[in-house]
Scaffold this motif. Structure first.
Motif, PDB file in Angstrom:
ATOM      1  N   THR A 132       3.326 -34.382  16.154  1.00 49.34           N
ATOM      2  CA  THR A 132       2.564 -35.357  15.228  1.00 49.34           C
ATOM      3  C   THR A 132       3.229 -35.043  13.943  1.00 49.34           C
ATOM      4  N   PRO A 133       3.340 -36.121  13.004  1.00 48.99           N
ATOM      5  CA  PRO A 133       3.745 -35.885  11.674  1.00 48.99           C
ATOM      6  C   PRO A 133       2.682 -35.356  10.783  1.00 48.99           C
ATOM      7  N   LEU A 134       3.063 -34.692   9.735  1.00 45.33           N
ATOM      8  CA  LEU A 134       2.072 -34.120   8.649  1.00 45.33           C
ATOM      9  C   LEU A 134       2.572 -35.196   7.642  1.00 45.33           C
ATOM     10  N   ALA A 135       1.845 -35.012   6.382  1.00 46.80           N
ATOM     11  CA  ALA A 135       1.747 -36.034   5.187  1.00 46.80           C
ATOM     12  C   ALA A 135       3.502 -36.065   4.820  1.00 46.80           C
ATOM     13  N   ASN A 136       4.000 -37.317   4.617  1.00 48.65           N
ATOM     14  CA  ASN A 136       5.285 -37.370   4.079  1.00 48.65           C
ATOM     15  C   ASN A 136       6.200 -36.581   5.115  1.00 48.65           C
ATOM     16  N   ALA A 137       6.082 -36.493   6.169  1.00 50.77           N
ATOM     17  CA  ALA A 137       6.856 -36.179   7.197  1.00 50.77           C
ATOM     18  C   ALA A 137       8.111 -37.119   7.045  1.00 50.77           C
ATOM     19  N   PRO A 138       9.412 -36.548   7.329  1.00 51.69           N
ATOM     20  CA  PRO A 138      10.644 -37.370   7.777  1.00 51.69           C
ATOM     21  C   PRO A 138      10.412 -37.931   9.102  1.00 51.69           C
ATOM     22  N   GLU A 139      11.007 -38.886   9.385  1.00 54.81           N
ATOM     23  CA  GLU A 139      11.184 -39.839  10.568  1.00 54.81           C
ATOM     24  C   GLU A 139      12.014 -38.869  11.618  1.00 54.81           C
ATOM     25  N   ILE A 140      11.793 -38.813  12.944  1.00 53.00           N
ATOM     26  CA  ILE A 140      12.470 -38.065  13.688  1.00 53.00           C
ATOM     27  C   ILE A 140      12.765 -38.867  14.965  1.00 53.00           C
ATOM     28  N   ASP A 141      13.779 -38.454  15.716  1.00 55.62           N
ATOM     29  CA  ASP A 141      14.119 -39.114  16.912  1.00 55.62           C
ATOM     30  C   ASP A 141      14.228 -37.665  18.049  1.00 55.62           C
ATOM     31  N   ARG A 142      14.645 -38.102  19.305  1.00 54.96           N
ATOM     32  CA  ARG A 142      14.731 -37.065  20.321  1.00 54.96           C
ATOM     33  C   ARG A 142      16.117 -36.292  19.888  1.00 54.96           C
ATOM     34  N   GLU A 143      16.984 -36.953  19.471  1.00 57.02           N
ATOM     35  CA  GLU A 143      18.490 -36.257  19.361  1.00 57.02           C
ATOM     36  C   GLU A 143      18.392 -35.242  18.029  1.00 57.02           C
ATOM     37  N   LEU A 144      17.372 -35.601  17.460  1.00 54.98           N
ATOM     38  CA  LEU A 144      17.262 -34.391  16.103  1.00 54.98           C
ATOM     39  C   LEU A 144      17.061 -32.806  16.918  1.00 54.98           C
ATOM     40  N   PHE A 145      16.491 -32.675  17.747  1.00 56.69           N
ATOM     41  CA  PHE A 145      16.256 -31.273  18.000  1.00 56.69           C
ATOM     42  C   PHE A 145      17.611 -30.549  18.396  1.00 56.69           C
ATOM     43  N   GLY A 146      18.604 -31.220  18.995  1.00 57.96           N
ATOM     44  CA  GLY A 146      19.655 -30.596  19.369  1.00 57.96           C
ATOM     45  C   GLY A 146      20.684 -30.152  18.216  1.00 57.96           C
ATOM     46  N   ARG A 147      20.308 -30.800  17.032  1.00 54.55           N
ATOM     47  CA  ARG A 147      21.063 -30.469  15.856  1.00 54.55           C
ATOM     48  C   ARG A 147      20.446 -29.744  14.676  1.00 54.55           C
ATOM     49  N   SER A 148      19.173 -29.502  14.982  1.00 52.62           N
ATOM     50  CA  SER A 148      18.401 -28.985  14.080  1.00 52.62           C
ATOM     51  C   SER A 148      17.941 -27.555  14.643  1.00 52.62           C
ATOM     52  N   HIS A 149      17.603 -26.619  13.664  1.00 51.50           N
ATOM     53  CA  HIS A 149      17.003 -25.339  14.071  1.00 51.50           C
ATOM     54  C   HIS A 149      15.635 -25.212  13.710  1.00 51.50           C
ATOM     55  N   THR A 150      14.483 -25.031  14.737  1.00 53.96           N
ATOM     56  CA  THR A 150      13.224 -25.356  14.547  1.00 53.96           C
ATOM     57  C   THR A 150      12.549 -24.012  14.903  1.00 53.96           C
ATOM     58  N   VAL A 151      11.581 -23.497  14.085  1.00 52.27           N
ATOM     59  CA  VAL A 151      10.604 -22.493  14.359  1.00 52.27           C
ATOM     60  C   VAL A 151       9.471 -23.147  14.564  1.00 52.27           C
ATOM     61  N   ALA A 152       8.269 -22.334  15.207  1.00 48.41           N
ATOM     62  CA  ALA A 152       6.827 -22.687  15.028  1.00 48.41           C
ATOM     63  C   ALA A 152       6.357 -21.736  14.048  1.00 48.41           C
ATOM     64  N   MET A 153       5.185 -22.168  13.411  1.00 51.98           N
ATOM     65  CA  MET A 153       4.346 -21.116  12.494  1.00 51.98           C
ATOM     66  C   MET A 153       3.110 -20.660  13.280  1.00 51.98           C
ATOM     67  N   MET A 154       2.985 -19.436  13.469  1.00 57.22           N
ATOM     68  CA  MET A 154       2.068 -18.789  14.466  1.00 57.22           C
ATOM     69  C   MET A 154       0.624 -18.666  13.517  1.00 57.22           C
ATOM     70  N   GLY A 155      -0.262 -18.579  14.278  1.00 56.32           N
ATOM     71  CA  GLY A 155      -1.547 -18.172  13.495  1.00 56.32           C
ATOM     72  C   GLY A 155      -1.968 -16.669  14.002  1.00 56.32           C
ATOM     73  N   VAL A 156      -3.119 -16.059  14.069  1.00 60.04           N
ATOM     74  CA  VAL A 156      -3.344 -15.043  13.935  1.00 60.04           C
ATOM     75  C   VAL A 156      -3.194 -14.341  15.557  1.00 60.04           C
ATOM     76  N   GLU A 157      -3.337 -15.292  16.512  1.00 63.64           N
ATOM     77  CA  GLU A 157      -3.249 -14.928  18.015  1.00 63.64           C
ATOM     78  C   GLU A 157      -2.215 -14.182  18.628  1.00 63.64           C
ATOM     79  N   PRO A 158      -0.915 -14.491  18.416  1.00 58.95           N
ATOM     80  CA  PRO A 158       0.127 -13.635  18.811  1.00 58.95           C
ATOM     81  C   PRO A 158       0.155 -12.382  18.217  1.00 58.95           C
ATOM     82  N   ILE A 159      -0.190 -12.447  16.765  1.00 57.30           N
ATOM     83  CA  ILE A 159      -0.432 -11.014  16.173  1.00 57.30           C
ATOM     84  C   ILE A 159      -1.516 -10.172  16.595  1.00 57.30           C
ATOM     85  N   GLN A 160      -2.533 -10.695  16.937  1.00 59.65           N
ATOM     86  CA  GLN A 160      -3.739  -9.903  17.802  1.00 59.65           C
ATOM     87  C   GLN A 160      -3.392  -9.518  19.132  1.00 59.65           C
TER      88      GLN A 160
END
Length: 453
Positions: A132-160
């Protein structure tokens, strides 16, 4: 219950005063936590995997932190390793930690939490409608993921989970800055509103102090308030400076989103205890209906060569805004002629920024400017570095002799401080994702490994 949390600096490798840090260590904190990254510096670290701060600077800071952790016997938590939080950043900081452990004869259980997102996983989330896009997020398509490097931002739980597994040192990939400081207090059952507000306050170290600095803060967290204290000599805190930090990196200073909910500081109060300590009460935490993890992505979009010039001639300064659009048409024709169809002029961007006439605001200065001299930054972006450099050579040459109608004959329009003036800047990246993954559990997007040192 009372917990003490030490934030030694705003960013690992930014440096901090050793004596101020010693003051914090002498207070015997229950945890030391430190951020190591951000998207503040743009997409290059995420796109390239290259950290912003040097290995030498990170080693200096990390050595002090590991020594203190060993002395106190408390957890050390570092997040967003390598600036971007990419897996290579975690591994790079882990290698430094291993070397320090050997040199200093330190022993600890090391936990590494990785946040890189494989293309296949992102495609599955996308196909399921769970990105789901956040405010002012760029448009994306399925092909983007193959040419982009992506990380997810963790909350406290993995650290805990790593804390509960007995990890003494935790090096995490991309993480919410606040999660680093909130993870242990939440495990101890502290009030969530106070905990998240405390974490927000100290996430950047002494950035909320007067004067702001890379030094540290110490928090004492109690049942109905927390006290935040600046550690460096000559620095102080005020209710205003502490309250103002809730606006840092946030459009709304009263509602600050985290993966599991929203920190609401509407009813928070700030009270000066002394020149160096402020007491904070009243924030609350509103759990979200569903858990989300922010996704950050970056991709390579070209290569750049830059040229820096300057001019002090008033006629040239007044004429440049009219000449530059004509120059760009000339350069398009020049590219087509020189490269004979091997380079499309549409694939090459030639940009002039005139510093002194509104370059920062892109020409939207509220009042007309009348500079006596002008700095000119010319940026040539092309699909490869060789093309960018080749184009930049004739752009630099032509830009130093632009035709000025008021002058007869050949004149010099731009002066260059360097010879040659063309400087290859290397790869150029852009952000591709400012979205959240929905319908996820708090730990499913992350991987953890442990080892004994």
């Amino acid at each position: 219950m009372e917990l003490r949390i030490l934030a030694p600096t705003g960013a690992l490798g930014a440096g901090f005063d050793a004596s101020a840090f010693a003051t914090g260590v002498a207070a015997r904190p229950d945890v030391i936590a430190c951020d190591a990254g951000s998207t503040d510096s743009g997409p290059a670290a995420l796109g390239s995997g290259t950290p912003k701060l040097s290995a030498q600077a990170v080693t200096r800071d990390l050595r002090l932190l590991l020594r203190a952790r060993d002395q106190l016997g408390v957890p050390l938590i570092i997040g967003s390793c390598g600036t971007s939080g990419r897996d290579v950043g975690v591994d790079r900081v882990a290698d430094i930690a291993r070397a320090i452990a050997t040199e200093e004869n330190l022993h600890f259980k090391l936990g590494l939490i990785y946040s890189d997102q494989p293309t296949e996983r992102l495609e599955e989330l996308y196909d399921a409608g769970r990105i789901t896009p956040l405010a002012n997020a760029p448009e994306i398509d399925r092909e983007l993921f193959g040419r982009s490097h992506t990380v997810a931002m963790m909350g406290v739980e993995p650290i805990q989970e790593a804390l509960q597994d007995g990890c003494d040192v935790i090096l995490a990939g991309r993480a919410s800055d606040t999660a680093l400081f909130a993870a242990l207090p939440h495990l101890k059952g502290t009030d969530p509103g106070l905990t998240w507000h405390m974490a927000k306050t100290i996430e950047c170290g002494a950035a909320c102090a007067i004067p702001p600095s890379a030094n540290g803060l110490l928090v004492t967290l109690r049942e109905d308030h927390f006290d935040v204290t600046t550690l460096a000599d000559g620095s102080r805190l005020t209710p205003r400076s502490v309250a103002a930090h809730t606006l840092y990196e946030n459009a709304d200073p009263f509602h600050i989103a985290e993966p599991s909910g929203v920190l609401d500081t509407t009813d928070a109060t700030y009270e000066a205890v002394d020149d160096r300590t402020v007491r904070v009460r009243g924030a609350r935490y509103v759990p979200a209906d569903g858990y989300t993890n922010k996704l950050e992505g970056a991709e390579l979009i070209g290569y750049q060569t830059v040229i820096i010039g300057g001019v002090r001639d008033r006629i040239v300064i007044q004429t440049l805004p009219e000449l530059l659009p004509m120059a760009k048409h000339y350069f398009d024709a020049k590219i087509a002629d020189i490269f004979r169809g091997t380079v499309d002029p549409a694939d090459v961007d030639i940009d002039y920024r005139l510093y002194g006439t509104g370059a920062v605001l892109a020409g939207n200065e509220p009042d007309p400017l009348d500079p006596r001299e002008l700095g000119v930054l010319i940026t040539v972006t092309a699909p490869d570095q060789a093309t960018a450099h080749a184009v930049a050579t004739f752009v630099a040459h032509a830009s130093s002799h632009l035709p000025i109608p008021e002058y007869d004959g050949l004149v010099s329009t731009l002066a260059y401080p360097y010879s040659p003036p063309e400087m290859d800047r290397g790869p150029l990246y852009r952000f591709t994702l400012n979205h959240v993954a929905t319908g996820v559990t708090p730990t499913e997007l992350f991987r953890t490994t442990t080892e004994e040192l």
